[in-house]
Design an enzyme around this catalytic site. Structure first.
Site, PDB file in Angstrom:
ATOM      1  N   GLU A 166      29.974  33.163  11.239  1.00 43.26           N
ATOM      2  CA  GLU A 166      30.126  34.548  10.798  1.00 43.26           C
ATOM      3  C   GLU A 166      29.047  35.017   9.816  1.00 43.26           C
ATOM      4  OE1 GLU A 166      34.172  34.662   9.353  1.00 43.26           O
ATOM      5  OE2 GLU A 166      35.001  34.639  11.363  1.00 43.26           O
ATOM      6  N   GLU A 358      37.517  30.598  16.651  1.00 45.58           N
ATOM      7  CA  GLU A 358      38.615  30.809  15.696  1.00 45.58           C
ATOM      8  C   GLU A 358      39.555  31.857  16.266  1.00 45.58           C
ATOM      9  OE1 GLU A 358      37.467  31.931  11.691  1.00 45.58           O
ATOM     10  OE2 GLU A 358      35.955  30.338  11.600  1.00 45.58           O
TER      11      GLU A 358
HETATM   12  O1  IFM Z   1      39.261  31.586   6.644  1.00 43.23           O
HETATM   13  C1  IFM Z   1      38.370  32.383   7.358  1.00 43.23           C
HETATM   14  C2  IFM Z   1      37.236  31.538   7.892  1.00 43.23           C
HETATM   15  O2  IFM Z   1      36.577  30.867   6.875  1.00 43.23           O
HETATM   16  C3  IFM Z   1      36.242  32.405   8.616  1.00 43.23           C
HETATM   17  N1  IFM Z   1      36.879  33.236   9.605  1.00 43.23           N
HETATM   18  C4  IFM Z   1      38.048  33.974   9.200  1.00 43.23           C
HETATM   19  C5  IFM Z   1      39.048  33.064   8.525  1.00 43.23           C
HETATM   20  C6  IFM Z   1      40.292  33.857   8.118  1.00 43.23           C
HETATM   21  O3  IFM Z   1      39.945  34.878   7.230  1.00 43.23           O
END
Ligand code: IFM
Length: 451
Positions: A166, A358
């Site tokens: 990200e 994710e």
């Molecule tokens: O916890 C975060 C992660 O580090 C990066 N993506 C989003 C998750 C939830 O906010």
């Protein structure tokens, strides 16, 4: 759901990141990261929480691998803490830091779990921040050297690599609005310059990895999903959602194409260049060639989405989520078809296999008096996102893996420990782990029992 939707090789995983779970912030020669320093500042995280101990995974990794095995994961996505490997960011390698990941990788493989290593999930060595961090034009070289150190040690066993997690967040939240480490509020041109260096760092890392592992490696990245979902299934709304997902109409660091077009197509998007103006102009062809060094998959992190309809003129119009829409603890709307449309649109535009690096939700879970952790909303969330994913796959989108965020409840950045995203409940006072109902549900889903 059709049993054969998922190929035999499908990665059923869960994800974490180093600073959010490891703790052991000063163990075995580790240097400080920007998060170590940031969390010492007053009022930057909920109730002053920090990741000094977190889930203490550094000392409990064996137990955690055992829990992954109990869930039946065949893949685990974790990140490597750069300051454990190079305490000063560059220069001398701390072999004790590498030893930790070496042991972790061996334990995973012994448990039949494929390691998916992320090289950067936001914990920049503090010394590099003092040298300008991502603003420094040398930062891609620093990252390439760090990647080399990691792959030299782990590349014989780790086949799956993710460069950056990200970039929108570590640049946008870290350097533009100051919510995340290092807590800066830079001007727009500097933010874009830092972002460009981060993209170059990604490209340099891909080159280092490819040179080390050739086709044996599967290399990707994990940007923010940026999902848009159509308000209805009408062709006009679908077209509007697609258009909105890949358009830049304002100065926003979240614009998907600003990051993804350079990596996947080798150019910054025209609308972005126009809207971001002079701040965005200085990129050589050689740099764009490096940034677009071919990857094997497009990783995407998806939680929520924006709803889009076609306006009377056919142009995309953002629709506010309906009153009472389900939400997670961030108040991010839960839209059950987010994953479906996200992977579909990403594959259409970029043509690569997709990995959901994710997906998950936070909720207020606690251990009941009977020892159970009931988290029906997480189960429903995952089940419905996975249904959407399966229907995208049936429509022809090649999806190679799915990683729940997160394996463990953990340090949720500025939100501290008040957001629980885990399949496994962690008691942060004792370190005790308890499989939530969602972990048991995921176990049955992976094994095919509850699909
Ligand atoms: O916890 C975060 C992660 O580090 C990066 N993506 C989003 C998750 C939830 O906010």
């Amino acid at each position: 759901m059709h049993q054969n939707t998922y190929p035999q090789s499908f990665a059923w995983g869960a994800a974490t990141s180093a600073y959010q779970i490891e703790g052991a912030w000063a163990a075995d020669g580790k240097g400080e990261s920007i998060w170590d320093a940031f969390c010492r500042r007053e009022s930057v995280t909920f109730a002053g929480h920090d990741g000094r101990i977190a889930c203490d995974h550094y000392r409990r990794s064996e137990e955690d691998v055992g829990l992954m095995r109990e869930i039946g994961l065949n893949a685990y996505r974790f990140s490597i803490a750069w300051p454990r490997i190079l305490p000063d960011g560059t220069g001398a390698i701390n072999s004790r830091g590498l030893d930790f990941y070496d042991r972790l990788v061996d334990a995973l493989l012994a448990a039949g779990i494929q390691p998916w290593a992320t090289l950067y999930h936001w914990d920049l060595p503090l010394t590099l921040c003092h040298r300008g961090g991502w603003l420094n034009a040398e930062s891609p070289q620093w990252f390439a050297d760090y990647t080399q150190a990691v792959v030299t040690r782990l590349g014989d066993r780790v086949r799956h690599w993710i460069t950056l997690n990200e970039p929108q967040c570590f640049i946008g939240l870290g350097l533009l609005n100051g919510l995340h480490a290092p807590g800066l509020k830079l001007d727009w041109p500097d933010v874009l310059r830092a972002g460009h260096h981060a993209l170059l760092a990604h490209g340099r890392a891909v080159q280092v990895l490819r040179a080390a592992g050739g086709d044996r490696f599967k290399i990707g990245w994990a940007p923010v999903g940026g999902a848009r979902v159509p308000a209805t299934n009408s062709p006009a709304d679908i077209a509007a959602a697609r258009q909105a997902m890949f358009a830049i109409t304002e100065r926003s660091i979240w614009a998907t194409t600003w990051w993804a077009d350079p990596v996947m197509l080798g150019r910054y998007p025209e609308d972005g260049l126009r809207i971001f103006g002079a701040a965005a102009s200085a990129h050589s062809e050689e740099e764009m060639r490096i940034i677009s060094t071919p990857v094997d998959f497009y990783g995407t992190n998806v939680y929520s989405a924006q709803i889009v309809a076609a306006g009377p003129d056919g142009c995309p119009r953002q629709i506010p989520p309906p009153p009472g829409v389900p939400m997670n603890m961030y108040y991010w709307p839960v839209l059950f078809d987010a994953l479906h449309w996200c992977v579909r649109f990403l594959h259409e535009r970029y043509g690569k296999p997709v990995v959901v690096t994710e997906n998950g939700t936070s909720s207020m879970d606690w251990v009941n008096a009977d020892g159970r952790v009931q988290d029906p909303q997480r189960i429903d969330y995952l089940r419905r996102q996975l249904q959407g994913l399966a229907s995208a796959m049936q429509a022809g989108v090649p999806v190679e893996g799915f990683f729940v965020w997160s394996l463990l409840d953990n340090f949720e950045w500025h939100e501290g420990y008040r957001q629980r995203f885990g399949l496994i409940h962690v008691d942060f006072e004792t370190g005790r782990r308890t499989l939530k109902d969602s972990a048991l549900w995921y176990r049955d889903f992976i094994s095919g029992k509850s699909r």
